[in-house]
Design an enzyme around this catalytic site. Sequence first.
Site, short mmCIF file in Angstrom:
data_model
loop_
_atom_site.label_atom_id
_atom_site.label_comp_id
_atom_site.label_asym_id
_atom_site.label_seq_id
_atom_site.Cartn_x
_atom_site.Cartn_y
_atom_site.Cartn_z
N ASP A 39 -5.56 -29.21 66.61
CA ASP A 39 -4.57 -29.44 65.56
C ASP A 39 -4.65 -28.30 64.55
OD1 ASP A 39 -6.06 -32.08 66.41
OD2 ASP A 39 -3.97 -32.61 66.02
N ASP A 179 1.71 -38.54 69.56
CA ASP A 179 0.58 -38.11 68.74
C ASP A 179 0.63 -38.80 67.38
OD1 ASP A 179 -0.54 -34.81 67.60
OD2 ASP A 179 -1.21 -36.83 67.11
#
Length: 236
Positions: A39, A179
Amino acid sequence: MEQAGEVSIVASMLSADMSCLGTDLLAAERAGADRVQWDVMDGAFVPNLTFGPQVIQSCRASSSLEFEAHLMVENPERLIKGCIEAGCGTVIVHEEACTHLHRTLGEIRDLGANAGVALNPATPLEHLHHVMDLVDLILVMTVNPGFGGQDYLWSMGTKISQAAELARRADRNVAVEVDGGINAMTAPSAVAAGARLLVAGSSLFAHRGGIEVALKELRSAAEPAVGTKKGSPRGA
Ligand code: DX5
């Protein structure tokens, strides 16, 4: 007919122990994660700052799993090459961060990686209609990006189904990924809607029973939901 085993669990490193990423990476692989998501956050596109290509590269040798970079950054073009050279086989950019999305997706593919595009909750799927020939993965955000441990946005169910429909109509395999807030309770709904890649962070790394128990729990909750909705897309 879809088969069980079509769901891939993607361990989000956002929720790993930042003081020993390599250790948590190895634990995720040993526990059965199928893929790893980095991320990448710049503190501008999202209100959080994490890591970049150098950290990803430093962890590359710690795992044989496929790496994907989720670029939650402004001007993602500047990080594509670095993430691919660091060992990411898939690079996911946010539609909202790309002035020239068609060109950016083409750049990712020209550099030999799979091109993914992420949509924030407010962004309609229609924004992808003219770039689907360049898309290998659609990431439907089920939280507003920036932090782990947020609640799943149930209202994204229809959008996941629409993404699955868009992927099914493509002339090649297009993965549908979700997600944010993915856990044993929310995963079945996302899979029934057509998601086949489940990004999970806190439900894996913060599970009180440990990551092995967490992965088993998540997979056994998600797998039975495969094929429970007509027309789900091909697997990832
Ligand atoms: C965006 C991040 C998070 C993370 C998953 O904020 O992309 O969604 O990967 O976090 P959890 O699984 O803890 O919601």
